[in-house]
Scaffold this active site. Structure first.
Site, short mmCIF file in Angstrom:
data_model
loop_
_atom_site.label_atom_id
_atom_site.label_comp_id
_atom_site.label_asym_id
_atom_site.label_seq_id
_atom_site.Cartn_x
_atom_site.Cartn_y
_atom_site.Cartn_z
N CYS A 98 0.68 -3.32 1.29
CA CYS A 98 2.10 -3.51 1.01
C CYS A 98 2.84 -3.63 2.34
CB CYS A 98 2.63 -2.32 0.21
SG CYS A 98 4.40 -2.41 -0.12
N CYS A 123 5.25 -0.43 2.96
CA CYS A 123 4.82 0.94 3.27
C CYS A 123 3.37 1.04 3.73
CB CYS A 123 5.02 1.83 2.05
SG CYS A 123 3.92 1.44 0.66
N CYS A 138 4.55 -1.43 -6.13
CA CYS A 138 3.77 -0.53 -5.27
C CYS A 138 3.97 0.92 -5.70
CB CYS A 138 4.21 -0.72 -3.82
SG CYS A 138 3.43 0.44 -2.65
N CYS A 170 6.05 2.83 -2.45
CA CYS A 170 7.45 2.51 -2.12
C CYS A 170 8.21 1.84 -3.26
CB CYS A 170 7.52 1.65 -0.87
SG CYS A 170 6.95 -0.05 -1.08
N CYS A 225 -0.62 -11.97 -9.82
CA CYS A 225 0.05 -13.04 -9.08
C CYS A 225 1.03 -12.38 -8.13
CB CYS A 225 0.74 -13.96 -10.08
SG CYS A 225 1.43 -15.43 -9.36
#
Length: 161
Positions: free
Chosen positions: A77, A80, A125, A128, A148
């Protein structure tokens, strides 16, 4: 109350720390949430990253270098640095966005999105709560799923996955 708000509230009490993987497997360890103000997110992210991760936007197809990335490694991510996918989970969906058939355990939480009038499963996520994309039931075996992902929401770390 949205699922995102509920998860935020529960995680504040330590009740939502046991995230599950996209395939329903228990997460390996609790994930410590990243909580920043809107201004702090704007300083940390580029404008495009902010619009996707914090405002649930979508990047234009075929604009991310991650879509054609072929090296071995791990996708994290960008908000984070939580590991989300390995290169072995990636496949060419032909959609113009990086696509994966599964995720690392505990990487994401999901909610139903009705922005296009029909329900879609949106994923965020687990650390975060940044928006990454949508999951569809048209992926390859073994899962039949297609995660996706907006490439702008990812960072790639080459190496053994």
């Amino acid at each position: 109350m949205t699922r995102r708000n509920l998860l935020s509230l529960l995680s504040g009490f330590g009740l939502a720390s046991h995230a599950v993987a996209a395939d329903g497997a228990p997460a390996a360890a609790p994930i410590e949430p990243v909580r920043l103000t809107d201004e702090e997110w704007k300083k940390r992210l580029t404008r495009e990253q902010y619009l996707v991760l914090r405002r649930e936007g979508t990047e234009r197809p075929h604009t991310s270098a991650h879509n054609v990335e072929k090296r071995k490694g791990t996708y994290h991510c960008v908000g984070c640095d939580l590991p989300l996918f390995t290169s072995e989970m990636k496949f060419d969906s032909g959609t113009g966005w990086p696509s994966f058939f599964t995720t690392l355990p505990g990487a994401f939480a999901t909610k139903t999105d009705y922005k296009l009038l029909f329900p879609r499963t949106e994923y965020h996520c687990a650390r975060c709560e940044g928006h990454h994309g949508h999951v569809f039931d048209d992926g390859p075996p073994p899962t039949g799923k297609r995660y996706c992902n907006n490439g702008v929401a990812l960072t790639f770390k080459p190496g053994a996955a």
